[in-house]
Design an enzyme around this catalytic site. Structure first.
Site, short mmCIF file in Angstrom:
data_model
loop_
_atom_site.label_atom_id
_atom_site.label_comp_id
_atom_site.label_asym_id
_atom_site.label_seq_id
_atom_site.Cartn_x
_atom_site.Cartn_y
_atom_site.Cartn_z
CG HIS A 172 -28.84 8.34 -13.48
ND1 HIS A 172 -27.87 7.52 -14.00
CD2 HIS A 172 -29.21 9.20 -14.47
CE1 HIS A 172 -27.66 7.86 -15.27
NE2 HIS A 172 -28.46 8.88 -15.57
CB VAL A 218 -0.90 0.01 1.26
CG1 VAL A 218 -1.76 1.26 1.29
CG2 VAL A 218 -1.75 -1.24 1.31
NE ARG A 276 3.83 2.01 10.05
CZ ARG A 276 4.59 3.08 10.32
NH1 ARG A 276 5.36 3.58 9.38
NH2 ARG A 276 4.58 3.64 11.51
P1 FAD Z 1 0.46 5.21 15.81
O1 FAD Z 1 -0.33 6.09 14.93
O2 FAD Z 1 1.76 4.69 15.30
O3 FAD Z 1 0.68 6.01 17.16
C1 FAD Z 1 1.44 5.51 18.20
C2 FAD Z 1 1.85 6.67 19.07
O4 FAD Z 1 2.41 6.16 20.26
C3 FAD Z 1 2.91 7.57 18.44
O5 FAD Z 1 2.47 8.90 18.47
C4 FAD Z 1 4.15 7.35 19.31
O6 FAD Z 1 4.93 8.52 19.44
C5 FAD Z 1 3.50 6.98 20.63
N1 FAD Z 1 4.37 6.21 21.51
C6 FAD Z 1 5.02 5.03 21.24
N2 FAD Z 1 5.68 4.60 22.31
C7 FAD Z 1 5.45 5.50 23.30
C8 FAD Z 1 5.86 5.60 24.64
N3 FAD Z 1 6.63 4.67 25.21
N4 FAD Z 1 5.45 6.67 25.36
C9 FAD Z 1 4.68 7.62 24.80
N5 FAD Z 1 4.25 7.58 23.54
C10 FAD Z 1 4.62 6.53 22.79
N6 FAD Z 1 -3.84 3.77 7.66
C11 FAD Z 1 -5.08 3.96 7.19
O7 FAD Z 1 -6.03 3.45 7.78
N7 FAD Z 1 -5.32 4.71 6.07
C12 FAD Z 1 -4.31 5.29 5.38
O8 FAD Z 1 -4.54 5.97 4.39
C13 FAD Z 1 -2.98 5.11 5.85
N8 FAD Z 1 -1.95 5.68 5.20
C14 FAD Z 1 -0.69 5.54 5.70
C15 FAD Z 1 0.36 6.15 5.03
C16 FAD Z 1 1.65 6.05 5.51
C17 FAD Z 1 2.79 6.74 4.76
C18 FAD Z 1 1.89 5.33 6.72
C19 FAD Z 1 3.28 5.23 7.28
C20 FAD Z 1 0.86 4.70 7.39
C21 FAD Z 1 -0.44 4.80 6.89
N9 FAD Z 1 -1.52 4.18 7.52
C22 FAD Z 1 -2.79 4.34 7.02
C23 FAD Z 1 -1.34 3.36 8.73
C24 FAD Z 1 -1.72 4.17 9.96
O9 FAD Z 1 -0.90 5.30 10.05
C25 FAD Z 1 -1.58 3.30 11.21
O10 FAD Z 1 -2.35 2.12 11.05
C26 FAD Z 1 -2.06 4.03 12.44
O11 FAD Z 1 -1.35 5.23 12.64
C27 FAD Z 1 -1.92 3.14 13.69
O12 FAD Z 1 -2.40 3.82 14.79
P2 FAD Z 1 -1.90 3.52 16.27
O13 FAD Z 1 -2.67 4.43 17.16
O14 FAD Z 1 -1.92 2.08 16.52
O15 FAD Z 1 -0.34 3.92 16.28
P1 AMP Z 2 3.40 -4.01 2.83
O1 AMP Z 2 3.81 -4.90 3.98
O2 AMP Z 2 2.01 -4.24 2.32
O3 AMP Z 2 3.66 -2.55 3.09
O4 AMP Z 2 4.33 -4.41 1.61
C1 AMP Z 2 5.72 -4.44 1.66
C2 AMP Z 2 6.21 -5.19 0.44
O5 AMP Z 2 7.66 -5.13 0.37
C3 AMP Z 2 5.85 -6.67 0.44
O6 AMP Z 2 5.06 -6.93 -0.70
C4 AMP Z 2 7.19 -7.39 0.38
O7 AMP Z 2 7.16 -8.52 -0.45
C5 AMP Z 2 8.11 -6.34 -0.21
N1 AMP Z 2 9.54 -6.57 0.11
C6 AMP Z 2 10.09 -6.87 1.32
N2 AMP Z 2 11.45 -7.02 1.25
C7 AMP Z 2 11.79 -6.80 -0.07
C8 AMP Z 2 13.02 -6.80 -0.82
N3 AMP Z 2 14.22 -7.04 -0.24
N4 AMP Z 2 12.98 -6.51 -2.15
C9 AMP Z 2 11.79 -6.25 -2.75
N5 AMP Z 2 10.60 -6.25 -2.12
C10 AMP Z 2 10.58 -6.51 -0.79
#
Ligand code: FAD
Ligand code: AMP
Length: 479
Positions: A452, A191, A280
């Site tokens: 529509h 994604v 991740r």
């Molecule tokens: P997080 O958002 O990771 O938050 C965790 C928080 O805990 C952080 O602020 C961190 O600083 C804090 N923390 C950690 N350890 C400690 C500690 N010991 N003390 C105090 N604070 C702490 N998801 C979607 O659903 N739609 C999308 O379009 C989407 N796009 C994305 C695009 C990108 C580029 C990325 C990287 C992710 C995307 N995601 C998307 C995934 C989404 O961001 C995560 O699923 C979501 O943020 C998870 O939420 P969370 O609350 O579990 O953790």
């Molecule tokens: P996602 O976990 O959906 O964000 O996707 C990450 C993608 O990275 C997966 O489809 C993996 O197969 C791919 N990937 C992981 N390691 C490698 C690598 N060394 N070279 C190319 N693709 C990779």
């Protein structure tokens, strides 16, 4: 003296902040601990999603899509533009303004709901004691009747391509480029890789995506994945190489040479920037003291049951740090469920109706089971699909690529999955989610009146097609 709370939440991403607000709304004395500091060392709420994830990526996707449309589609509409140019700095600034508004909004919501916020790093000790190291180095001790771990996830790094914050970056760095890289490599066609690759492709980069697996988007329905692969590679110009495993990299004069292996052997490609988007991993570093009693599974996720209870009574974990899809809305729903459980309700969550979206153009969205999953389950099912090419509104929008596919149980007619590749699929999929939440049959959708002209008419037609009754196409089988 320790400060006493009914609930202490560690982490203020979409899991943690929603859990804290809900707990406070339910009358529980709630604290939240967040360690995030922005680049200019300011505390910020909202986690990965608001600061460096969902929101900033969608802001840039929108800007880049506008540029792409202006460059490629406006002429078709009879609109001429001269001297079109991209100001990446202005785009990045707009993105940062949106992030600032939303993270500030979360801080306001926490305060407005009476949640006590602690800015620093939280560590869970034995007996539900949370020790907070504040940004100024002082410590606070909190004692929660309940603790919710919502510490999220961080990008996976792979040894062949260590990030250096310049030529080799992770998803966070890819939202910060100050100019359009001429040649961009992306490792991983998941994604995040596809979304970030799309942003820079639309702005003019030549983009090569290297993906180790032979199958494109294996979690998606393969009819949709095949449609999308064809579009991305043939029309959108993304050079997606499947079966290409990256094995090494070398930074040479502001460029990076990547080595990878495919079915023909070892190959090399040189890029101006390389985005590592290989997934991740759960983040618990420094958060769980040895004696806290919380168990992790073999992949590092906090071990929880269906209601997010950890191995320690009164300690829950939600969001990316636990099993299930790493999606913001999944974490938020878990947050609501856990707050309700703590308040004494018997809340449960329906993991079968979590929507998945990939914000490419067109978007990919689905809910429920894929045809491949149903086949391997040995299920008896029926399928209906409808092409966006036959939708009037899609023609008016010059967005006729893609399709809607609905799968229903052959005996009960209950909808088992909806899969969409279409412009605006992220909004259309809500219809499938609601239908499945209400245990609808395909017939329920067939008997529903859709406005529509809208792209959602493809949902209606796909539901009709499940029983070979589509109106705006000739059905393959007679009823
Ligand atoms: P997080 O958002 O990771 O938050 C965790 C928080 O805990 C952080 O602020 C961190 O600083 C804090 N923390 C950690 N350890 C400690 C500690 N010991 N003390 C105090 N604070 C702490 N998801 C979607 O659903 N739609 C999308 O379009 C989407 N796009 C994305 C695009 C990108 C580029 C990325 C990287 C992710 C995307 N995601 C998307 C995934 C989404 O961001 C995560 O699923 C979501 O943020 C998870 O939420 P969370 O609350 O579990 O953790
Ligand atoms: P996602 O976990 O959906 O964000 O996707 C990450 C993608 O990275 C997966 O489809 C993996 O197969 C791919 N990937 C992981 N390691 C490698 C690598 N060394 N070279 C190319 N693709 C990779």
């Amino acid at each position: 003296m320790a400060q006493q709370f009914d609930v202490v939440v560690i982490g203020s991403g979409p899991g943690g902040y929603v859990a804290a607000i809900k707990a406070a709304q339910l009358g529980l004395k709630t604290a939240i601990v967040e360690k995030w500091l922005t680049k200019d060392e300011k505390p910020s709420y909202g986690g990965t999603c608001l600061n460096v994830g969902c929101i900033p990526s969608k802001a840039l996707l929108e800007s880049s899509e506008k540029f792409h449309e202006a460059q490629h589609d406006f002429e078709l509409h009879g609109i001429g533009l001269k001297d079109l140019k991209v100001d990446v700095k202005a785009m990045v600034k707009r993105k940062e303004d949106i992030v600032g508004k939303l993270t500030g909004g979360v801080a306001g919501l926490l305060k407005g709901n009476g949640v006590t916020a602690f800015e620093g790093k939280g560590m869970l000790k034995a007996n539900k004691v949370v020790e907070v190291t504040l940004h100024d180095g002082k410590t606070e001790t909190l004692e929660g009747k309940n603790v919710i771990l919502a510490t999220g996830s961080i990008p996976i790094e792979i040894p062949p391509t260590p990030t250096n914050g310049d030529t080799i970056v992770d998803s966070e760095g890819a939202l910060e480029f100050s100019s359009v890289p001429k040649r961009l490599g992306v490792i991983g066609a998941g994604v995040i890789g596809l979304e970030l690759g799309s942003v820079w492709k639309r702005l003019g980069s030549e983009v090569v995506v290297l993906e180790a697996m032979d199958t494109f988007l294996p979690a998606a329905d393969q009819a949709i994945a095949k449609d999308a692969f064809k579009f991305f590679t043939k029309k959108a110009g993304l050079d997606v190489r499947l079966g290409a495993r990256v094995t090494g990299s070398e930074v040479k004069k502001n460029k990076v040479e990547v080595t990878f292996e495919d079915s023909e052997g070892e190959k090399k490609e040189t890029f101006d920037k390389l985005i590592v988007a290989v997934g991740r991993r759960p983040y618990t570093e420094g958060c769980l003291d040895k004696g806290c009693g919380v168990s992790l599974d073999e992949r590092g996720f906090v071990q929880v049951d269906d209601q997010c209870r950890s191995t320690v009574p009164g300690v829950y974990a939600i969001g990316d740090v636990v099993r299930g899809p790493m999606l913001a809305h999944k974490g938020s729903e878990e947050g609501i469920m856990v707050a309700e459980i703590i308040a004494g309700h018997n809340a449960q969550m329906n993991y079968d109706t979590i929507p998945n979206v990939i914000y490419t153009h067109p978007e990919i969205a689905w809910v429920g089971k894929t045809e491949e999953q149903l086949k391997s389950d040995g299920a008896d099912y029926k399928v209906g699909s409808f092409s966006m090419a036959a939708i009037g509104r899609a023609m008016a929008q010059n967005a006729t690529d893609g399709q809607v596919k609905i799968i229903a149980d052959a005996k009960t007619d209950r909808i088992l999955g909806m899969h969409i590749f279409a412009s605006g699929a992220s909004e259309m999929i809500a219809q499938g989610v609601i239908a499945m939440e209400f245990a609808s049959s395909a017939e329920d959708l067939q008997l529903t009146c859709f406005a529509h002209p809208t792209n959602s008419e493809a949902v209606h037609e796909a539901a009709l097609a499940v029983d070979n009754m589509a109106i705006h196409k000739v059905n393959r089988k007679k009823r």
